[in-house]
Design an enzyme around this catalytic site. Sequence first.
Site, PDB file in Angstrom:
ATOM      1  N   MET A  21       8.180  -6.623  -1.508  1.00 27.07           N
ATOM      2  CA  MET A  21       8.527  -6.062  -0.915  1.00 27.07           C
ATOM      3  C   MET A  21       6.930  -6.274  -0.023  1.00 27.07           C
ATOM      4  O   MET A  21       6.725  -4.694   0.590  1.00 27.07           O
ATOM      5  CB  MET A  21       7.909  -5.204  -2.117  1.00 27.07           C
ATOM      6  CG  MET A  21       8.839  -4.143  -3.002  1.00 27.07           C
ATOM      7  SD  MET A  21       7.706  -3.580  -4.204  1.00 27.07           S
ATOM      8  CE  MET A  21       7.314  -4.500  -5.168  1.00 27.07           C
ATOM      9  N   GLY A  22       6.446  -7.332  -0.019  1.00 33.49           N
ATOM     10  CA  GLY A  22       5.796  -7.564   1.400  1.00 33.49           C
ATOM     11  C   GLY A  22       5.832  -9.041   1.442  1.00 33.49           C
ATOM     12  O   GLY A  22       6.684  -9.637   1.156  1.00 33.49           O
ATOM     13  N   VAL A  24       4.332 -12.378   3.207  1.00 32.48           N
ATOM     14  CA  VAL A  24       3.451 -13.520   2.572  1.00 32.48           C
ATOM     15  C   VAL A  24       3.070 -14.533   2.821  1.00 32.48           C
ATOM     16  O   VAL A  24       3.216 -14.911   4.083  1.00 32.48           O
ATOM     17  CB  VAL A  24       4.305 -14.604   1.667  1.00 32.48           C
ATOM     18  CG1 VAL A  24       3.702 -15.871   0.167  1.00 32.48           C
ATOM     19  CG2 VAL A  24       4.971 -13.962   0.122  1.00 32.48           C
ATOM     20  N   ASP A 134      15.466 -10.755 -10.219  1.00 37.26           N
ATOM     21  CA  ASP A 134      15.791 -11.016  -8.685  1.00 37.26           C
ATOM     22  C   ASP A 134      16.190 -12.460  -9.149  1.00 37.26           C
ATOM     23  O   ASP A 134      15.394 -12.561  -7.950  1.00 37.26           O
ATOM     24  CB  ASP A 134      14.823 -10.506  -7.884  1.00 37.26           C
ATOM     25  CG  ASP A 134      15.439 -10.123  -6.652  1.00 37.26           C
ATOM     26  OD1 ASP A 134      16.701 -10.540  -6.451  1.00 37.26           O
ATOM     27  OD2 ASP A 134      14.497  -9.922  -5.712  1.00 37.26           O
TER      28      ASP A 134
END
Length: 496
Positions: A21-22, A24, A134
């Site tokens: 969700m972000g 890195v 996942d």
Amino acid sequence: MDVGAVFAGYRIERRLGAGGMGAVYLAQHPRLPRKDALKILSDAHADDPQFRARFLREAEIAAQLQHPNLVAVRDRGEHDGQLWIAMQYVDGSDVAELIERGPGGLDIERAAGIVGAAAHGLDEIHRAGLLHRDVKPANILIAEKDGAPDRVLVTDFGIARAADDSTTLAASGATTATLAYASPEQISGDPMDRRGDVYALGCTLFQLLTGSVPFPRDNPGAVMYAHLNEAPPRPSLMRPGVSSAFDAVIAMAMAKNPEDRYSSCGALAAAATRAALVSGDLTDSMSRIGRTRARQRGPLIAAAMLVITMVAVLISTFLLVGADPPATTAAATTTDTARPRSVNTAEWGAYGYIVQAFPELLPPSPLASGYRDIAQCLPMDKDNNVVSFDETTAQGRLFCIGPLDPVRTMAVECNADRSPKYPEHFFAKVEGDERWVRASGSGWVNWGTDIEFDGKIMGQLEVYFDDPGRNFCAVRVHGGTSGTELHDKWWPDAPL
């Protein structure tokens, strides 16, 4: 975020990529002389309370887990309304990038090793009562060093949840796992447990072996349909050198029903390791047979064929059994006095007469353990094909897997018509033979060595019998570095 920018005290050096969700980034720690991987929740989700909660959950979950095959979380916080996590930086790449370098698949042993290491990390997650949800090559980091084993770490717990969290891909607002690796229950909205991660790891193993995802389709709907309805693909059909043992491993890992899969990621990894050994041995043996035929036709060809026969039982174990390795229990250890002396011959079908002749040598049932952990016995015909336990053949043959110390495999061959079997030498170099007499009877034992052109040495020992109750059978043991090793370590106490 620009290079040189400061975020929550960390100085950004470069973007590493997207992670769940972000984004890195590689960042310098504000106080310590180290670099961390800084994960920052994307702006698109910054105002979404559900995503913010799940982002925090990632930090809480990962902080609880300390394992060499899991990326460690080192810090977390909020800066100018954006949530962030500082994680262990792994100087390397991910497995997805590794696959791109060799589009035809990785070295088979290396593929099995990567899956094995990832399985250790995933099993640790499961022991903590959590699911990853996942699992895929991009979420398995790898640090490569010349002359050293790969360092493998599972990362990105962005959609990890507690094992009792029933949220699925079908739930409203749920973040989807990558469809190429999603289990049927994850797609359909059924409850998911650790075997959903087993399924995804099986998909990952398939891609490591072949360079392709299991169901390459043109649109997401077709991928979902394939996961729900189509049979798992066979890697041996896509890449030469991958044995059919891997077909059975993938078939069990990607079974539609979670009950039919391996019970853990570690069990899948163990099966993959055994299949890798089979693939290597089969390639070596076939190559050796070709060289042998070119140079001489004699006992060495027979020895080579025996190696193929022994390798076949390993392949067959995966193809027909597809189960986790039998657990060692007090009733199935190398202490033979603890093992039951009676067998249920009904479980052995047409091969019950062989087990009746050797009740203390063979397991009490096909998937149990016998003398010195001999296990997973299957019937095969004269052409090394697996047959049904109910199929009668002129020569009954049971092939079993050994614990490798020193026995690798064992074959018990018996003439169904009870006609006697006479001593033969199925090895290249004879090391010894002798008459044996015990309280149980008498006969001959021969032993020797199969010396391969590539320098590998494997021992073999054969036992024949005088008494009418067993003289129609022969026991052939394969393993060790020489027949003498088998004679010294296995033969003296063998219950024959």
